[in-house]
Each structure stands twice: as C-alpha cells, then as structure tokens.
Design a protein around this motif. Structure first.
Motif, PDB file in Angstrom:
ATOM      1  N   PRO A   1      15.157 -39.265 -15.644  1.00  7.25           N
ATOM      2  CA  PRO A   1      15.458 -38.344 -14.535  1.00  7.25           C
ATOM      3  C   PRO A   1      14.279 -38.245 -13.572  1.00  7.25           C
ATOM      4  CG  PRO A   1      15.956 -37.353 -16.669  1.00  7.25           C
ATOM      5  CD  PRO A   1      15.194 -38.601 -16.940  1.00  7.25           C
ATOM      6  N   PRO A   2      14.556 -38.035 -12.269  1.00 10.63           N
ATOM      7  CA  PRO A   2      13.462 -37.826 -11.297  1.00 10.63           C
ATOM      8  C   PRO A   2      12.889 -36.422 -11.462  1.00 10.63           C
ATOM      9  CG  PRO A   2      15.585 -37.640 -10.199  1.00 10.63           C
ATOM     10  CD  PRO A   2      15.874 -38.028 -11.618  1.00 10.63           C
ATOM     11  N   ARG A   3      12.151 -36.233 -12.534  1.00  6.56           N
ATOM     12  CA  ARG A   3      11.775 -34.887 -12.956  1.00  6.56           C
ATOM     13  C   ARG A   3      10.953 -34.139 -11.905  1.00  6.56           C
ATOM     14  NH1 ARG A   3      10.541 -32.724 -18.842  1.00  6.56           N
ATOM     15  NH2 ARG A   3       9.646 -30.702 -18.342  1.00  6.56           N
TER      16      ARG A   3
ATOM     17  N   SER B   1      12.034 -29.075 -22.306  1.00  2.00           N
ATOM     18  CA  SER B   1      10.793 -29.478 -22.959  1.00  2.00           C
ATOM     19  C   SER B   1       9.971 -30.286 -21.975  1.00  2.00           C
ATOM     20  CB  SER B   1      11.075 -30.312 -24.218  1.00  2.00           C
ATOM     21  OG  SER B   1      11.544 -31.601 -23.849  1.00  2.00           O
ATOM     22  N   SER B   2       8.732 -30.618 -22.394  1.00  2.00           N
ATOM     23  CA  SER B   2       7.836 -31.407 -21.536  1.00  2.00           C
ATOM     24  C   SER B   2       8.073 -32.896 -21.663  1.00  2.00           C
ATOM     25  CB  SER B   2       6.378 -31.094 -21.903  1.00  2.00           C
ATOM     26  OG  SER B   2       6.140 -31.421 -23.267  1.00  2.00           O
ATOM     27  N   ASN B   3       9.003 -33.302 -22.547  1.00  4.52           N
ATOM     28  CA  ASN B   3       9.282 -34.723 -22.728  1.00  4.52           C
ATOM     29  C   ASN B   3       9.766 -35.325 -21.417  1.00  4.52           C
ATOM     30  OD1 ASN B   3      10.804 -37.207 -23.410  1.00  4.52           O
ATOM     31  ND2 ASN B   3      10.284 -36.618 -25.499  1.00  4.52           N
ATOM     32  N   PRO B   4       9.152 -36.454 -20.956  1.00  2.00           N
ATOM     33  CA  PRO B   4       9.543 -37.045 -19.668  1.00  2.00           C
ATOM     34  C   PRO B   4      11.007 -37.460 -19.608  1.00  2.00           C
ATOM     35  CG  PRO B   4       7.477 -37.988 -20.454  1.00  2.00           C
ATOM     36  CD  PRO B   4       8.020 -37.173 -21.580  1.00  2.00           C
ATOM     37  N   ALA B   5      11.607 -37.752 -20.775  1.00  2.00           N
ATOM     38  CA  ALA B   5      12.999 -38.205 -20.789  1.00  2.00           C
ATOM     39  C   ALA B   5      13.996 -37.059 -20.930  1.00  2.00           C
ATOM     40  CB  ALA B   5      13.215 -39.193 -21.934  1.00  2.00           C
ATOM     41  N   ALA B   6      13.506 -35.809 -21.018  1.00  2.00           N
ATOM     42  CA  ALA B   6      14.399 -34.665 -21.209  1.00  2.00           C
ATOM     43  C   ALA B   6      15.307 -34.486 -19.998  1.00  2.00           C
ATOM     44  CB  ALA B   6      13.592 -33.399 -21.449  1.00  2.00           C
ATOM     45  N   MET B   7      16.545 -34.057 -20.262  1.00  2.00           N
ATOM     46  CA  MET B   7      17.492 -33.760 -19.199  1.00  2.00           C
ATOM     47  C   MET B   7      17.348 -32.294 -18.798  1.00  2.00           C
ATOM     48  SD  MET B   7      19.003 -36.525 -18.509  1.00  2.00           S
ATOM     49  CE  MET B   7      19.220 -38.182 -19.206  1.00  2.00           C
TER      50      MET B   7
ATOM     51  N   SER C   1      17.981 -24.859 -34.745  1.00  2.38           N
ATOM     52  CA  SER C   1      16.727 -25.536 -35.084  1.00  2.38           C
ATOM     53  C   SER C   1      16.222 -26.306 -33.875  1.00  2.38           C
ATOM     54  CB  SER C   1      16.954 -26.506 -36.249  1.00  2.38           C
ATOM     55  OG  SER C   1      17.802 -27.575 -35.840  1.00  2.38           O
ATOM     56  N   PRO C   2      14.929 -26.680 -33.871  1.00  2.00           N
ATOM     57  CA  PRO C   2      14.410 -27.523 -32.779  1.00  2.00           C
ATOM     58  C   PRO C   2      15.148 -28.846 -32.664  1.00  2.00           C
ATOM     59  CG  PRO C   2      12.608 -26.557 -34.021  1.00  2.00           C
ATOM     60  CD  PRO C   2      13.863 -26.242 -34.783  1.00  2.00           C
ATOM     61  N   PHE C   3      15.589 -29.391 -33.805  1.00  2.00           N
ATOM     62  CA  PHE C   3      16.331 -30.649 -33.760  1.00  2.00           C
ATOM     63  C   PHE C   3      17.610 -30.493 -32.951  1.00  2.00           C
ATOM     64  CE2 PHE C   3      19.925 -32.885 -35.890  1.00  2.00           C
ATOM     65  CZ  PHE C   3      19.690 -34.143 -35.341  1.00  2.00           C
ATOM     66  N   LEU C   4      18.436 -29.514 -33.295  1.00  2.00           N
ATOM     67  CA  LEU C   4      19.684 -29.321 -32.567  1.00  2.00           C
ATOM     68  C   LEU C   4      19.423 -28.802 -31.158  1.00  2.00           C
ATOM     69  CD1 LEU C   4      21.883 -27.833 -35.427  1.00  2.00           C
ATOM     70  CD2 LEU C   4      21.993 -30.120 -34.451  1.00  2.00           C
ATOM     71  N   GLY C   5      18.317 -28.113 -30.976  1.00  2.00           N
ATOM     72  CA  GLY C   5      17.958 -27.651 -29.640  1.00  2.00           C
ATOM     73  C   GLY C   5      17.545 -28.785 -28.721  1.00  2.00           C
ATOM     74  N   ALA C   6      17.240 -29.958 -29.292  1.00  2.00           N
ATOM     75  CA  ALA C   6      16.871 -31.113 -28.472  1.00  2.00           C
ATOM     76  C   ALA C   6      18.079 -31.754 -27.807  1.00  2.00           C
ATOM     77  CB  ALA C   6      16.140 -32.150 -29.330  1.00  2.00           C
ATOM     78  N   PHE C   7      19.297 -31.405 -28.263  1.00  2.00           N
ATOM     79  CA  PHE C   7      20.507 -31.906 -27.628  1.00  2.00           C
ATOM     80  C   PHE C   7      20.775 -31.142 -26.338  1.00  2.00           C
ATOM     81  CE2 PHE C   7      21.164 -33.288 -31.940  1.00  2.00           C
ATOM     82  CZ  PHE C   7      21.993 -34.397 -31.863  1.00  2.00           C
TER      83      PHE C   7
ATOM     84  N   SER D   1      17.413 -40.506 -26.211  1.00  2.00           N
ATOM     85  CA  SER D   1      16.623 -39.279 -26.151  1.00  2.00           C
ATOM     86  C   SER D   1      15.370 -39.404 -26.994  1.00  2.00           C
ATOM     87  CB  SER D   1      17.468 -38.092 -26.650  1.00  2.00           C
ATOM     88  OG  SER D   1      16.670 -36.930 -26.782  1.00  2.00           O
ATOM     89  N   ASP D   2      14.219 -39.470 -26.330  1.00  2.00           N
ATOM     90  CA  ASP D   2      12.951 -39.517 -27.055  1.00  2.00           C
ATOM     91  C   ASP D   2      12.728 -38.237 -27.856  1.00  2.00           C
ATOM     92  OD1 ASP D   2      12.457 -41.990 -25.986  1.00  2.00           O
ATOM     93  OD2 ASP D   2      11.190 -41.254 -24.360  1.00  2.00           O
ATOM     94  N   GLU D   3      13.248 -37.120 -27.343  1.00  2.00           N
ATOM     95  CA  GLU D   3      13.079 -35.861 -28.042  1.00  2.00           C
ATOM     96  C   GLU D   3      13.817 -35.868 -29.372  1.00  2.00           C
ATOM     97  OE1 GLU D   3      11.674 -31.949 -28.605  1.00  2.00           O
ATOM     98  OE2 GLU D   3      11.095 -33.505 -27.180  1.00  2.00           O
TER      99      GLU D   3
END
Length: 815
Positions: free
Chosen positions: A265-267, A279-285, A362-368, A471-473
């Motif tokens: 994404p053009p963050r 999140s701060s992950n560059p690939a986050a939507m 959880s953080p895992f499911l929150g990454a979706f 998703s890198d996250e």
C-alpha cells in the motif's frame, strides 16, 4: 433516499479516486442513484489496473461462488474484452470521469466540513464523501537483492510478443508471474522462480497452466529458490541471475529478469490523508470498518487497497459503499455463506459480531483485516469437537491449520521412555496449532485433543500459506507462535509464559541452509541457539576414526544450547541434511537472558546435561548403538520423512509385505524386501522414503512428481517414462514398469480349435504396446489406514517411522 453526508455544502456528494474495477463500479452506482459525483483517474485511460495486464491475459471471474453486484459488466475473458466492455459501458452510462487527475492530498479544514481533494495539477475540489479505489500497483515491491535495478531488470510486462530468442528469468509464482512466464515461453527460454515448495499463491487454473507448460519442455520451474544477486556479465547474455536452489547456489545467464513480487500500500500517502493503520508493518492494510470506512469519517477505501484484490469482490465493494453512503447499506454478498459456516457454533449471531470478537482474541487474529477474516471463515471448516476428541496424532501426515475460536485444546507432550507422561499444555481461544506442520511440511510433532467448549477453525494448508505470503504481519505472528509452541514441546512444557516471552525477546533471526551446509562446526564460538523451523540436521563429532554421528534433529527441535549454557566452544558439528530453515536466538542476548532468568537457565542446563549424557553414552557404547546411528545417517535416513524398516529378528520371510503391495497396486510391488542395506537385525528394504526434498523430482520434464501437503511423494499420470527419476533416486526406490495388463481368460476357441490367443498372450500383447511409467511407493495414499505392507506383516517385523522417532529410540536404548 436519505444520504449519509456532512451538513456543510460541498461541490460533490461523492468523489471517487481511481478508475479500477472498484472505482468504475462505484461510479456506475453513484450515477444510477443520481448523486453528484466525479470519477478521478491519474492516467489517460480508464482502469489502469487492467490496462497494465499483459496483452491477451485471460482474466478469471473469481470467486466463482459469489454473485456480481455492479452496474458495470464483468465476466471471464481476455484483458482486451474486459476493457472493451467497460469502455462501452462508460459511454452508454455517461459516466463522469476526469483523466490526468492525480490526487495528492485529502483533508478537512473543519471537523464537520467537506473533504478537500487536491490534485497534482493544482486543482482543488470538495466532496462530502470520498471513495479511494487507487489499488496498490503503483507501489511494486522490488527484489531487494544487489543488482535489482540494473538495466534488464523489470517489474512489469506489457506485451510478451516484444521478446523472442531470449533467456528470461521470471521471479514470483503468483498469478502474474506464472502468466508472464507462460506467455513468454513459446518464443524464449524461460525459468520461473518459486520460493515455496509448491504453487500456493496462484489460482488453480494458473497452477495447471504452469505445470502443462513445463511438461511441454518450454518452461523450467525452480521450486524452493531464493534470489541472492543479479550481476552484469560484460558479455552475451548480459546478466547472471544468482540464486539458492534446493541443490545449492546456481547461476543462470540471461537477457532479462522480470520480477513479479507483488505490491505494498502507498502508506505514506494514505497516512498524509489521516488514514490509520493497525501496525507499523510496511505491508499492513489500513484500518477499515465493516462498511469500508477508514479512520477519517467519510473517507472510504475499497478494492486491493483495502486488502482484497480480486476483481469481482472489488466491484461488489464499490457498489456496496455507494449504497452505504446513500443510507441504504446492503448485506455483504458473502454474508449468507459465512452465516451458514458459523451455524453449528453461533447460529443466531451476526457475522460482524463474530468477526470483531475473533479479531479481539489475540495479536495473531488481530493481524487479519476484516476482509481477510471473512475470507478465512469462507475458506475454512468450523469444527465443534466433543471434549477429549483427538484432533491430531503425533506423526500424522495431515496438513490442516487450526485456530481456536472458543474453549481450549490440550497438547500432550511426548513422555520420555520409562517416565510418566507430562501434564498436557492447554491452548486457549485466540491461539492456534499445526504451525510446525504448516511451516515444515513434516508430520505432526504432538498429539492434540479437544478441551471443554472447544470450537476450531480448520484451514487448508494451501490457503494459510497464501495468507501468510500476503501478510508479513501474519507470518510474523505464526513464527512467534512456532517458537512458543516449540519451547513448550521440546524445551520445557512447564515453562511460564513470561519466561518464554523473555527467550523470544532475546532476538530471533531466520537463516536458511542448503543440504550439506554446516550450521556450525565443532570448535566454533557459539553464535546462538538454533530452532529448526523446516528441514533437518545431522549432529557429528570428530574422533580418532573420523566423523561420528551423534544424532539427528528435525523440524521443531533445536541445537546449540550446550555451548551457550557452559560458555564453551561448539562440541559438535551440525549439518543440514536437506534444505533447512532455522530461527536463531542471538548468543549474546540469550546469555544475558539466561543470567537474569534462573528458571530458564535451569531448564537449559538440564537439557544440555541430558544431551551431554547422551553423547557420553554413545562414546562409551560398546554394543553398536552409536554405530547404528552412523549407519542410518550414512544410508541417507536424514533425507526421509517416512521410512520402511524390517526387524530381521521377527521377520519370517513370508513375503506377505511384497504380495500385499502388489495386490494393492495392479500387480506391481513397490518394495523389494530382500534388497537394501542391513545393520545387525535392522534391514532397510528398497522402498520410497518420501524425502523432504525428493531427489526424484529433479529434472522431471513433465513435472509429474510432487510432494503433497501430507508428505507423500506421488507420481501422476503425466509421467512420460523418461527415467530421470530412476537415475536421480539414490536409494533405488523408483523403477520403470509396464502398466498391469487386463486379466482376460482365453476363449474356448483356442482350447478346441487352436483359434485366438493362448493363455498369457493377451497380457504379452498389451505389455508390448504400453509405455513404461515410473512407479514407487505412495504410502497407500488411496487406501484408508496404514500402509498395506505393514498391515500384512504377521509378526510386526515391518514398520514405518520417521527418522526423528527412530534415532531417538536408538539413543534411548543405547544408554
């Protein structure tokens, strides 16, 4: 109809940014609703997303089970057909579109004011709502290796017909990469690089296209391959593509490299609009509501930019968001399907409530993203098992990934010989299991049963791998859970969560090793603790007689703890037996954690002492346990995931195993009991070992051999009988054989009048006309239960096992 607009007057009701599938669909619906709207497109043509596809590309209308909601037409067809249909529809509907309008700013002057949209040409306009449908293709990922910006390295392909008589490397085995490679193949020599062991991120049609093109001999596919650099050669061809393959470093001289690595994404642009990210992950939507509204009120995000790139889904979103803006929100088109999936668990709950509740677990499911969570529910099965039901057994070759939606499961650690089984470890809602099999492709490392109130989301491995690649996250969360669960399973099942988190906090690095490469050597300074995520390693020590095998560690195990605990040099050499990935805890940081955490230090000391005692026992062993380990590793047992063995003390040479195999496979036995190496009473008959990195798969022209997600190495009907697999298998487990002939009784005419074929002749004629094909053990994959050869053994002499279990048993008995 009432409209959901701010009270302040604006020039437009809706501004739509981007004329891709989502933007066109939104514009068509805004026109149908009589809204004051304008569609803005940065380029000089509509639908730049589709326009960038290669010429002649066949576009699928997926997901096939979803209906289309849009005033714009769309169906399966070529790029040119779709663009033509949309152009006609744009003209017929009189869609208001402004070309060359690149949006660079979106902001409000007052909290209740309209959104002010600024373009690169200096123009400004105001709107009560804005729909962002700009996609992600303007932010293509680069290869990220030295030389990735050289002349001849490109990240898109418009017209495959522009190139001929070239050697071309295509990096990326998603849909775009496969389509590019196959379109280039008829006129060029093409190599396709896939970082995975199988095709996991493409549509089934493209997977079949790639395999068919490879079978024709026009395409070479390199699985498990990673680019390392691109060099200028100073000669013809001008480039060298250097990469790590299953067999080690390789270099391909080539004219160009086409990298299809996806996009992000053009963050920075979105953040300048005020849009928040989870999140701060560059690939986050971006963070979106169920109605696709961003953190900026009135600013909506649809299509690939919202995390769902499929054309039909994007068009549905564009249509739906306009209805939401007009105060008549529609139920998402996938809502009835998801509701039906949830019925056994939450029959009366709203899908939105369940999705939000899951993402908070959880953080895992929150990454979706919400869209990814809906997709997960669509692609998965929901299970509500009874308490105590076994969900998977240690050693099983199954490939599902399980997310715990409610209740808990119990992970049952393996008991040491002669000791009581440790108490099971409980995993609760929000956790997941099955990640070791997901990442390593090996059998299950633990037995898991259902606890009270257990509800599971069971996801096929291929879909989960595709989600991880997108998703890198998500991948990061699964890696973290892999470490946590491996610590519980292999280091200490009673370790407190805080101690595990402290171990992880010490720092983890992913390293890859090709077969035969040392992770570290005897005498080296310790650089860290190695947790094997994928593959397997052999442990050896040098003595007066040379290198001596000490053990074998597969995925989920670890090596390197002894030097860290006693602060000494490495006491043994550890070598990858196959392509291996390890998560490495940094030595200095880990030592500091050990110094400040007495519980963790005691645990690691106990494990190091256990391994030291095992090594001493082998050094002093006089009854051949250590020599048996040497023998097995020398015979390549480390390659295997499932190996057939025979205990000669029990074997009565009845040959039932071969007979059962032949009866199960059209009269052709796929094992040879009397051949193969032996050590004392242990015999390794000639039969497929289902290697983790199968040698037989190398140089298979039709790509007829594959390793399934369940671990079996299978040969398909595409086999042409070339014999490369026979020559490449170092264990003699593959052979060429004629298909079994039809079994017909000779006619009475032969008996009384000498007419027609004699007994045996029909078979002989059929055999001479048939083509030989490769055959080997398939673990009786088409039958329920154990392998037939094992079931048929009357004394239990024949058994199949993994190298981990076998060598662990030898080590225990040797002490």
């Amino acid at each position: 109809m009432p409209m959901m607009f701010a009270a302040t007057e604006a020039e437009y009701d809706i501004l739509i940014v981007g004329s891709g599938p989502a933007g066109l669909s939104a514009a068509a619906q805004a026109a149908a609703r009589g809204n004051r709207y304008l569609l803005l497109e940065a380029t000089e043509h509509a639908s730049d997303t589709i326009f960038r596809y290669q010429k002649g590309k066949h576009v699928m209308a997926e997901p096939g089970f979803l209906p289309l909601r849009s005033g714009m037409p769309f169906g399966e067809g070529t790029r040119e057909q779709i663009l033509g249909n949309w152009e006609c529809s744009l003209n017929a509907q009189g869609i208001a579109i402004r070309y060359g309008a690149k949006v660079i700013s979106i902001a409000r002057e007052t909290a209740d004011g309209p959104l002010l949209v600024g373009c690169e040409d200096g123009s400004r306009m105001s709107a009560r709502t804005v729909i962002l449908a700009i996609g992600v293709q303007g932010n293509l990922r680069r290869l990220g290796v030295p030389g990735d910006s050289l002349a001849g390295v490109q990240y898109t392909l418009s017209d495959p017909e522009e190139f001929s008589a070239e050697t071309i490397v295509v990096v990326g085995a998603g849909d775009a990469g496969i389509e590019n490679a196959c379109a280039l193949a008829p006129r060029n020599t093409v190599h396709l690089m896939n970082r995975n062991e199988e095709f996991t991120v493409c549509k089934d049609g493209n997977r079949n296209l790639a395999l068919a093109t490879a079978r024709s001999g026009r395409l070479t596919i390199w699985h498990s391959s990673f680019a390392t650099r691109i060099e200028e050669t100073g000669s013809e061809p001008p480039l060298a593509f250097v990469f790590n393959s299953r067999e080690g470093p390789r270099s391909i001289p080539c004219h160009r490299v086409i990298a299809r690595c996806g996009a992000t994404p053009p963050r920075k642009l979105l953040e300048s609009f005020g849009i928040a990210f989870p999140s701060s992950n560059p690939a986050a939507m971006p963070t979106l509501s169920e109605s696709y509204e961003s953190s900026v009120p009135g600013l909506f995000v649809v299509g690939a930019l919202g995390g769902y790139p499929l054309i039909k889904q994007a068009m549905n979103q564009g249509h739906e968001v306009v209805e939401t803006i007009n105060g008549t929100p529609l139920e998402p088109v996938d809502e009835p399907l998801i509701r039906e999936r949830l019925r056994p668990w939450r029959p009366d709950a709203e899908v939105r409530e369940v999705v939000d509740a899951l993402m908070r677990l959880s953080p895992f499911l929150g990454a979706f993203t919400r869209l990814q969570m809906r997709e997960l529910l669509l692609e998965s099965a929901l299970r509500v098992p009874a308490e105590g039901a076994v969900l998977m057994q240690r050693g099983d070759l199954t490939d599902s990934f399980f997310t715990i939606a409610a209740g808990c499961v119990r992970v049952h650690p393996e008991a040491a010989p002669g000791e009581a089984a440790p108490a099971p470890v409980e995993l609760w809602a929000g956790s997941f299991f099955g990640e070791i099999g997901l990442l390593s492709g090996r059998g299950r490392t633990a037995t898991v049963s259902a606890g009270p109130g257990c509800v599971l989301i069971e996801t096929p491995r291929t879909h989960m791998v595709a989600l991880m690649d997108s998703s890198d996250e998500l991948r990061s969360q699964i890696d973290l859970a892999f470490v946590r669960n491996a610590v519980l399973n292999f280091i200490d099942p009673d370790m407190e969560p805080a101690a595990i988190d402290a171990l992880i906090a010490a720092g983890v690095e992913l390293r890859r090793f090709k077969a035969g490469q040392d992770l570290f050597r005897e005498g080296d300074e310790p650089d860290g603790l190695y947790l094997i995520r994928r593959g397997a390693v052999e442990i050896t020590r040098r003595d007066a007689e040379g290198e001596r095998a000490l053990g074998y560690v597969g995925a989920g195990g670890y090596v390197g703890e002894m030097s860290l605990v006693d602060d000494s040099r490495r006491a043994a050499t550890v070598t990858a037996t196959v392509l291996t990935e390890a998560l490495v805890f940094d030595a200095a940081l880990l030592k500091s954690q050990l110094a400040g955490n007495s519980e963790l230090r005691q645990t690691m000391q106990a494990k190091a002492l256990e391994r030291t005692q095992s090594n001493i026992a082998r050094d002093d062993d006089s009854h051949a346990a250590s020599r048996l380990t040497d023998f097995l590793l020398a015979q390549g047992v480390g390659d295997a995931t499932n190996i057939l063995l025979i205990d000669e003390k029990r074997c009565i040479h009845c040959n039932n195993c071969e007979v059962a195999c032949a009866e199960s496979h059209d009269g052709i036995s796929r094992l040879r009991r009397d051949t193969g190496p032996s050590f004392d009473n242990l015999h390794i008959p000639v039969a497929c070992r289902h290697c983790e990195s199968p040698h037989c798969m190398k140089d298979c022209p039709p790509d007829a051999i594959s390793r399934s997600a369940d671990g079996e190495v299978l040969i398909s009907d595409a086999c042409i009988g070339c014999g490369n697999c026979v020559r490449n298998c170092p264990y003699g487990a593959v052979e060429l054989a004629l298909p079994a002939p039809a079994r017909k009784r000779p006619g009475l005419g032969w008996l009384f009048f000498g007419l027609g074929p004699a007994p045996g002749e029909p078979q002989a004629v059929a055999a001479t006309q048939a083509r030989k094909r490769a055959t080997k053990c398939d673990l009786c994959a088409s039958y329920d239960g154990n392998a037939r050869c094992v079931n048929a053994c009357p004394t239990g002499a024949a058994f199949r096992t993994s190298p981990e279990l076998l060598l662990r048993q030898i080590a225990t008995e040797g002490q």
